[in-house]
Design an enzyme around this catalytic site. Structure first.
Site, PDB file in Angstrom:
ATOM      1  N   ASP A  34      -7.432   2.598   6.310  1.00 44.51           N
ATOM      2  CA  ASP A  34      -6.687   3.179   7.313  1.00 44.51           C
ATOM      3  C   ASP A  34      -7.285   4.077   8.162  1.00 44.51           C
ATOM      4  O   ASP A  34      -7.818   5.076   7.806  1.00 44.51           O
ATOM      5  CB  ASP A  34      -5.456   4.185   6.598  1.00 44.51           C
ATOM      6  CG  ASP A  34      -4.358   3.097   5.773  1.00 44.51           C
ATOM      7  OD1 ASP A  34      -3.936   2.245   6.524  1.00 44.51           O
ATOM      8  OD2 ASP A  34      -4.230   3.185   4.855  1.00 44.51           O
ATOM      9  N   ASP A 179       2.874  -2.844   5.209  1.00 42.97           N
ATOM     10  CA  ASP A 179       2.454  -1.675   4.827  1.00 42.97           C
ATOM     11  C   ASP A 179       3.042  -0.603   4.712  1.00 42.97           C
ATOM     12  O   ASP A 179       3.861  -0.245   5.681  1.00 42.97           O
ATOM     13  CB  ASP A 179       1.245  -1.626   6.003  1.00 42.97           C
ATOM     14  CG  ASP A 179       0.279  -0.199   5.789  1.00 42.97           C
ATOM     15  OD1 ASP A 179       0.357   0.273   4.460  1.00 42.97           O
ATOM     16  OD2 ASP A 179      -0.668  -0.034   6.590  1.00 42.97           O
ATOM     17  N   GLY A 180       3.373   0.080   3.536  1.00 40.85           N
ATOM     18  CA  GLY A 180       3.964   1.286   3.317  1.00 40.85           C
ATOM     19  C   GLY A 180       5.233   1.334   2.383  1.00 40.85           C
ATOM     20  O   GLY A 180       6.148   0.694   2.472  1.00 40.85           O
ATOM     21  N   SER A 202      -0.166   4.164  -2.804  1.00 39.94           N
ATOM     22  CA  SER A 202       0.097   5.230  -3.737  1.00 39.94           C
ATOM     23  C   SER A 202       0.765   4.457  -5.224  1.00 39.94           C
ATOM     24  O   SER A 202       0.469   5.127  -6.190  1.00 39.94           O
ATOM     25  CB  SER A 202       1.059   6.185  -3.409  1.00 39.94           C
ATOM     26  OG  SER A 202       2.176   5.447  -2.729  1.00 39.94           O
TER      27      SER A 202
HETATM   28  C1  DX5 Z   1       0.242   4.532   6.044  1.00 41.35           C
HETATM   29  C2  DX5 Z   1      -0.773   3.454   5.783  1.00 41.35           C
HETATM   30  C3  DX5 Z   1      -0.553   2.806   4.590  1.00 41.35           C
HETATM   31  C4  DX5 Z   1      -0.922   3.802   3.155  1.00 41.35           C
HETATM   32  C5  DX5 Z   1       0.110   2.835   2.580  1.00 41.35           C
HETATM   33  O1  DX5 Z   1       0.353   4.964   7.340  1.00 41.35           O
HETATM   34  O2  DX5 Z   1      -1.201   2.643   7.012  1.00 41.35           O
HETATM   35  O3  DX5 Z   1      -1.729   2.023   4.505  1.00 41.35           O
HETATM   36  O4  DX5 Z   1      -1.953   3.882   2.560  1.00 41.35           O
HETATM   37  O5  DX5 Z   1       0.165   3.739   1.335  1.00 41.35           O
HETATM   38  P1  DX5 Z   1       1.482   3.682   0.458  1.00 41.35           P
HETATM   39  O6  DX5 Z   1       1.590   2.462  -0.364  1.00 41.35           O
HETATM   40  O7  DX5 Z   1       1.407   4.890  -0.463  1.00 41.35           O
HETATM   41  O8  DX5 Z   1       2.782   3.791   1.253  1.00 41.35           O
HETATM   42 ZN    ZN Z   2      -2.287   1.110   6.585  1.00 39.07          ZN
END
Ligand code: DX5
Ligand code: ZN
Length: 227
Positions: A34, A179-180, A202
């Site tokens: 990221d 993603d997310g 996470s």
């Molecule tokens: C958020 C990022 C994600 C993040 C995802 O802006 O693009 O890639 O690392 O993390 P989680 O799974 O915790 O939402």
């Molecule tokens: Zn991402």
């Protein structure tokens, strides 16, 4: 084939090789990186140097670079040269002509090019571009970009329906990535929408046991999809 892409966003950036070795031992062949510029999103993370350093330690690992930056056309070459295998830019940041140029730049170097779309951006805006530019993947943001650990926005999944319909009607073959906020409780919803590339941050890092968390996801995917 469904795969999980661990996002290292919440790792200790000075000790990431240790985590990557764990991922590789569990048959993970690609990680998600990221890049945040403090402009398109409020936070800042790392740039191309960090990515090329990871590549130099792990030449066999695929790198999925998610550019959460404004004006990506100005910087994309650096992320191509850094050794990314997949690069996504946000459609909110660029004009159609620039998107086409970036797509061509990636294809020329055998890099998969993707378009990411924010939760509040209308899918029609993306479909209009997909009619003109043939991308390798689309990245549906299921949280507001900018930080890990947010709650999954399940209404963003309807974008996958539009995309799958579009693929069928237009005989296109791009992958769908999400993603997310993905966790063991909602991953089935995602797989049911024919989303193949699943970014997880996470839920892998939550308690420090990244090995057992990745294993739990792999087991769950095997149970749901049989792969
Ligand atoms: C958020 C990022 C994600 C993040 C995802 O802006 O693009 O890639 O690392 O993390 P989680 O799974 O915790 O939402
Ligand atoms: Zn991402």
């Amino acid at each position: 084939m469904i795969k999980i892409l661990p996002s290292i966003l919440t790792s200790d950036f000075t000790d990431v090789n240790k985590d990557i070795d764990v991922f590789k031992s569990l048959n993970i062949d690609e990680i998600h990186l990221d890049v945040m510029d403090g402009n398109f999103v409020p936070s800042m993370t790392f740039g191309p140097k960090y990515i090329s350093d990871i590549k130099s330690h792990h030449s066999d690992l695929k790198l999925d670079t998610h550019l959460m930056i404004n004006n990506p056309i100005k910087h994309i070459k650096d992320y191509i040269d850094a050794g990314s295998n997949y690069i996504s830019i946000h459609i909110e940041t660029s004009k159609e002509k620039e998107i086409k140029t970036m797509c061509d730049m990636c294809k020329e170097k055998n890099i998969k090019f993707g378009l990411a779309i924010n939760p509040e951006t209308n899918i029609k805006k993306l479909l209009k571009i997909l009619n003109k530019v043939s991308v390798d993947f689309v990245l549906i943001m299921s949280v507001h970009p900018g930080k890990g650990g947010q709650k999954f926005m399940s209404d963003t999944l309807s974008k996958a329906d539009f995309l799958n319909e579009f693929k069928k009607e237009n005989n296109q073959n791009f992958d769908i990535e999400i993603d997310g906020g993905i966790n063991l409780d909602n991953i089935k919803e995602v797989i049911d929408k024919k989303i193949e590339r699943i970014v997880i941050g996470s839920a892998i890092y939550k308690d420090g046991y990244i090995d057992s968390n990745v294993t739990a996801f792999n087991d769950r995917i095997r149970l749901i999809a049989g792969n």
